[in-house]
Design a protein around this motif. Structure first.
Motif, PDB file in Angstrom:
ATOM      1  N   UNK A 103       0.702  -1.134   0.013  1.00 11.74           N
ATOM      2  CA  UNK A 103      -0.353   0.111  -0.025  1.00 11.74           C
ATOM      3  C   UNK A 103       1.020   1.080  -0.059  1.00 11.74           C
ATOM      4  N   UNK A 104       2.046   0.741   0.382  1.00  7.44           N
ATOM      5  CA  UNK A 104       2.639   2.768  -0.108  1.00  7.44           C
ATOM      6  C   UNK A 104       3.325   2.834  -1.291  1.00  7.44           C
ATOM      7  N   UNK A 105       2.869   1.974  -2.652  1.00  7.99           N
ATOM      8  CA  UNK A 105       3.750   2.355  -3.936  1.00  7.99           C
ATOM      9  C   UNK A 105       4.980   1.599  -4.509  1.00  7.99           C
ATOM     10  N   UNK A 106       5.123   1.402  -3.243  1.00  6.27           N
ATOM     11  CA  UNK A 106       6.722   0.066  -4.324  1.00  6.27           C
ATOM     12  C   UNK A 106       6.107  -0.739  -5.731  1.00  6.27           C
ATOM     13  N   UNK A 107       4.693  -1.500  -5.061  1.00 11.59           N
ATOM     14  CA  UNK A 107       4.456  -2.606  -6.219  1.00 11.59           C
ATOM     15  C   UNK A 107       4.332  -1.466  -7.684  1.00 11.59           C
ATOM     16  N   UNK A 108       3.605  -0.547  -7.553  1.00 14.60           N
ATOM     17  CA  UNK A 108       3.612   0.617  -8.614  1.00 14.60           C
ATOM     18  C   UNK A 108       4.315   1.332  -8.854  1.00 14.60           C
ATOM     19  N   UNK A 109       5.368   1.760  -7.838  1.00 14.08           N
ATOM     20  CA  UNK A 109       7.443   1.979  -9.194  1.00 14.08           C
ATOM     21  C   UNK A 109       7.637   0.779  -9.749  1.00 14.08           C
ATOM     22  N   UNK A 110       7.564  -0.567  -9.299  1.00 14.25           N
ATOM     23  CA  UNK A 110       8.401  -2.052  -9.826  1.00 14.25           C
ATOM     24  C   UNK A 110       7.552  -1.951 -11.103  1.00 14.25           C
ATOM     25  N   UNK A 111       5.735  -2.286 -11.492  1.00 11.42           N
ATOM     26  CA  UNK A 111       5.368  -2.348 -11.785  1.00 11.42           C
ATOM     27  C   UNK A 111       5.701  -0.765 -13.625  1.00 11.42           C
ATOM     28  N   UNK A 112       6.142   0.516 -12.919  1.00  9.01           N
ATOM     29  CA  UNK A 112       5.868   1.298 -14.049  1.00  9.01           C
ATOM     30  C   UNK A 112       7.256   1.150 -14.306  1.00  9.01           C
ATOM     31  N   UNK A 113       8.404   0.830 -13.889  1.00  2.37           N
ATOM     32  CA  UNK A 113       9.822   0.190 -15.009  1.00  2.37           C
ATOM     33  C   UNK A 113       9.343  -0.868 -15.296  1.00  2.37           C
ATOM     34  N   UNK A 114       8.419  -1.315 -15.059  1.00  2.00           N
ATOM     35  CA  UNK A 114       8.767  -2.607 -15.918  1.00  2.00           C
ATOM     36  C   UNK A 114       7.785  -2.013 -17.536  1.00  2.00           C
ATOM     37  N   UNK A 115       6.638  -1.634 -17.178  1.00  2.00           N
ATOM     38  CA  UNK A 115       5.900  -0.966 -18.307  1.00  2.00           C
ATOM     39  C   UNK A 115       7.169   0.143 -19.933  1.00  2.00           C
TER      40      UNK A 115
END
Length: 184
Positions: A103-115
């Motif tokens: 819930x603190x944005x790490x998954x979003x940051x990882x997904x953003x990097x891969x995308x």
């Protein structure tokens, strides 16, 4: 009594410095919402730390041979292994974040990097089971569920895709079906 270096040389010792180019075993893939994500090759990853965060995140145990076919994969590591993702082409093989950091944005940051590395396109699969419900809801927000398959190990998976042409979707459903399980 031993004399000091100043007494022997006449002035404090000065050590010359030289610049040596350093080739880092990683590169910064992205910085998003204060989270730094690094991109690494298999030669420079810490497999034990990646297995640890993935196992904790997905409450499961990666197969012992998980890294055997990942020679051409790109590994994305967030903040001292609080999160990790594995990308093979446009296929996101795995993505996980330490549960204490959900819930603190790490998954979003990882997904953003891969995308960023796939021009916004990706395919992934996820089991439609209660402990994956949160992730599956997030994947549905990011991508289209293009089908459900039973893989070679008899495990049911939802398959999600984003930016994949309609003509390629049958190929990716086949890949998801033929790919063995990641977990014991």
């Amino acid at each position: 009594m031993t004399p000091s270096i100043t007494e022997v040389v006449g002035s404090p010792l000065v050590v010359p410095t030289i610049s040596i180019p350093v080739v880092a075993p990683y590169e910064i893939a992205t910085v998003r919402d204060g989270h730094i994500v690094y991109r690494q090759s298999i030669d420079h990853i810490n497999k034990e730390k990646i297995m640890g965060v993935i196992n904790r995140s997905l409450d499961d145990t990666l197969v012992a041979h998980y890294f055997d076919d990942k020679q051409n994969a790109r590994f994305y590591i967030a903040e001292d292994h609080l999160g990790a993702g594995v990308l093979q082409g446009v296929y996101i093989d795995i993505l996980g974040v330490d549960p204490s950091k959900w819930g603190n944005g790490i998954a979003s940051a990882l997904m953003h990097a891969m995308m960023e590395d796939t021009d916004g396109r990706f395919v992934l699969r996820s089991q439609p089971i209660p402990k994956r419900e949160r992730a599956n809801g997030w994947y549905t927000e990011l991508a289209e569920r293009i089908g459900q398959v039973v893989n070679v190990d008899g495990i049911n998976y939802n398959v999600y895709a984003r930016g994949i042409p309609e003509s390629e979707k049958p190929h990716w459903l086949r890949v998801a079906r033929e790919k063995p399980k990641n977990f014991e």
